[in-house]
Design a protein around this motif. Structure first.
Motif, mmCIF file in Angstrom:
data_model
loop_
_atom_site.group_PDB
_atom_site.id
_atom_site.type_symbol
_atom_site.label_atom_id
_atom_site.label_comp_id
_atom_site.label_asym_id
_atom_site.label_seq_id
_atom_site.Cartn_x
_atom_site.Cartn_y
_atom_site.Cartn_z
ATOM 1 N N UNK A 1 0.845 -1.204 0.000
ATOM 2 C CA UNK A 1 0.000 0.000 0.000
ATOM 3 C C UNK A 1 0.875 1.248 0.000
ATOM 4 N N UNK A 2 1.875 1.284 0.873
ATOM 5 C CA UNK A 2 2.765 2.451 0.946
ATOM 6 C C UNK A 2 3.586 2.612 -0.333
ATOM 7 N N UNK A 3 3.919 1.492 -0.939
ATOM 8 C CA UNK A 3 4.700 1.526 -2.172
ATOM 9 C C UNK A 3 3.953 2.262 -3.287
ATOM 10 N N UNK A 4 2.637 2.186 -3.269
ATOM 11 C CA UNK A 4 1.832 2.800 -4.314
ATOM 12 C C UNK A 4 1.563 4.284 -4.069
ATOM 13 N N UNK A 5 2.046 4.803 -2.946
ATOM 14 C CA UNK A 5 1.913 6.240 -2.691
ATOM 15 C C UNK A 5 2.938 6.970 -3.544
ATOM 16 N N UNK A 6 2.519 7.795 -4.484
ATOM 17 C CA UNK A 6 3.440 8.398 -5.457
ATOM 18 C C UNK A 6 4.590 9.158 -4.807
ATOM 19 N N UNK A 7 5.774 8.943 -5.346
ATOM 20 C CA UNK A 7 6.945 9.710 -4.927
ATOM 21 C C UNK A 7 7.639 9.224 -3.682
#
Length: 481
Positions: free
Chosen positions: A38-44
């Motif tokens: 989930x955190x990986x998909x947070x842009x940037x």
């Protein structure tokens, strides 16, 4: 959206690709690596050598952390101290971009009747739906949603499922992250499974669902009976001289009522609990379940306007709420949101002995030993010195459950305590509560809308309803009727 050759300490993803119009459900147990994904998909947020990560820019992200940030902003803006009433908070309408344009979506979420209420007047489930509406109405074409159904009753889950399917049919891409196979949305078109830090399978719903393995495992929170007996003895010694935990009624509420800003939330509710009367409270979102518990725990001003007795003492007669809370253990979404202090996981559990948010006393070696035993019981002993705020939402919730249980209080007040937990951890918590009930160590007052949490140890069941114009009557009956 495309991820290729992702290799980080907690997660390995050979290939994951999602396109607009797809509704993905990402399934994994707590600590499986699902939160890392989930955190990986947070842009940037990530740059990984040799990995390809292509994410859409118009991503609407809904997370536990984001919900906490909104709550903390509402606290900063709270003007209750300057008003002659509770500040209801920012109006729900203000969270939605162009409400008139999104009227159909608002009705699909069953939020049209609360748009003029303040944020702090909404139930937990309603605030979750409101923040999702905020993301959708802002023009996001992708939705990334963490555990969307927590805090929603059965009708709310169905409404949200239909609303998300409507978003998908409009060409939006959707990814929801759930911890329990029972929470897989009916309208999800694709499923990906994460286990032990690896995405083990992904594909269409028709391909994955029939072969879905059991993710649940065998967690065990059961306490050694000897430990429980020792804790019971320690608790008994802490009771006021000449009094036992079984000598008086724990709660008596006569014709109970509460509300906000002149609007009734519940009324005509009668409740009587003696030791051993483990009580379940259920009902739809917004019917006043959490408000009822706030009245009982002294966290709502209506506690002084009601005919309410706790441990035989009438509220409003000069008693100290802190003396009463020494005999309670409390887990709630509100406590979780308010637990914003720095400190370790061990400190959090120890603070339950002193009924404080944060640890401000130096605990003795026996207290530390007891707290470490609880952390071992919930499989968090290896994170005892970690900062509480750095844990995942699920692990924070487990630590707060240990915090409530460490003193084995006479009254254990649990407001949907299993938010964010997978089925294994949820069942383990409930199994342990069954043992607490069987050993007569605490009397449990438990709020839930999940039918899979309605256990046999509950003696009574309060079924609350949304307040109609004529007023409601919450009623208590023997469990199972």
């Amino acid at each position: 959206m495309k991820l290729t050759n992702v290799k980080i300490p907690d997660l390995k993803i050979p290939l994951f690709e999602a396109t607009p119009g797809q509704f993905w459900c990402i399934l994994g147990r707590n600590r499986s690596g699902i939160d890392t994904f989930f955190n990986l998909l947070s842009p940037g947020h990530w740059k990984i050598q040799d990995a390809e990560i292509r994410l859409p820019k118009d991503m609407g992200i809904f997370s536990f952390a984001g919900q906490q940030a909104v709550f903390e902003q509402e606290l900063k803006n709270d003007d209750t101290d300057f008003m002659d009433r509770l500040d209801p908070g920012t109006s729900a309408r203000a969270f939605i971009h162009d409400p008139d344009q999104h009227a159909d979506m608002i009705r699909a979420f069953a939020m049209d009747h609360v748009l003029d209420q303040g944020y702090r007047q909404l139930s937990t489930g309603q605030t979750r739906k409101l923040l999702l509406l905020s993301r959708i109405s802002s023009g996001s074409r992708w939705l990334l949603i963490q555990s969307p159904f927590d805090g929603l009753d059965k009708a709310g889950c169905s409404q949200l499922d239909l609303a998300l399917d409507h978003c998908r049919s409009c060409g939006m891409g959707i990814l929801v992250f759930v911890y329990d196979p029972g929470d897989i949305p009916l309208s999800a078109t694709h499923i990906a499974v994460i286990e032990n830090g690896t995405m083990t399978r992904s594909g269409s719903r028709q391909e994955i669902l029939p072969r879905l393995f059991d993710l649940q495992g065998q967690a065990n929170f059961s306490a050694n009976v000897t430990d429980l007996k020792l804790a019971e003895t320690a608790f008994s010694k802490g009771v006021a001289s000449g009094e036992t935990p079984h000598s008086k009624e724990l709660i008596r509420l006569e014709d109970g009522h509460a509300g906000y800003s002149g609007k009734s939330v519940f009324s005509h509710l009668n409740l009587c609990m003696s030791p051993g009367d483990h009580t379940l409270v259920s009902g739809p979102n917004g019917c006043g379940k959490s408000t009822l518990l706030q009245v009982i725990t002294g966290d709502h001003p209506a506690c002084y306007r009601n005919r309410l007795w706790l441990f035989g003492t009438r509220r409003g007669t000069g008693e100290s709420i802190w003396e009463l809370k020494k005999r309670m253990g409390i887990v709630s979404t509100e406590l979780h949101r308010n637990y914003r202090v720095s400190g370790s996981v061990l400190d959090c559990v120890l603070s339950g002995l002193y009924d404080s948010i944060g640890l401000y006393r130096r605990p003795g070696p026996e207290d530390k030993k007891k707290a470490l035993a609880w952390l071992e019981r919930i499989s968090l002993s290896d994170k005892a010195e970690f900062a509480f705020r750095t844990l995942s939402y699920a692990d924070q919730r487990l630590a707060l459950i240990a915090r409530a249980l460490i003193k084995l209080p006479g009254l254990l007040v649990l407001d949907e305590p299993t938010h964010g937990l997978d089925r294994t951890n949820r069942n383990a918590v409930l199994d342990f509560l069954s043992q607490v009930a069987a050993e007569k160590l605490s009397t449990i007052l438990y709020v839930s809308h999940r039918e899979d949490e309605f256990r046999d140890f509950f003696v009574s069941h309060i079924r609350m309803e949304n307040e109609p114009p004529s007023g409601i009557k919450g009623f208590c009956q023997p469990h199972g009727q």
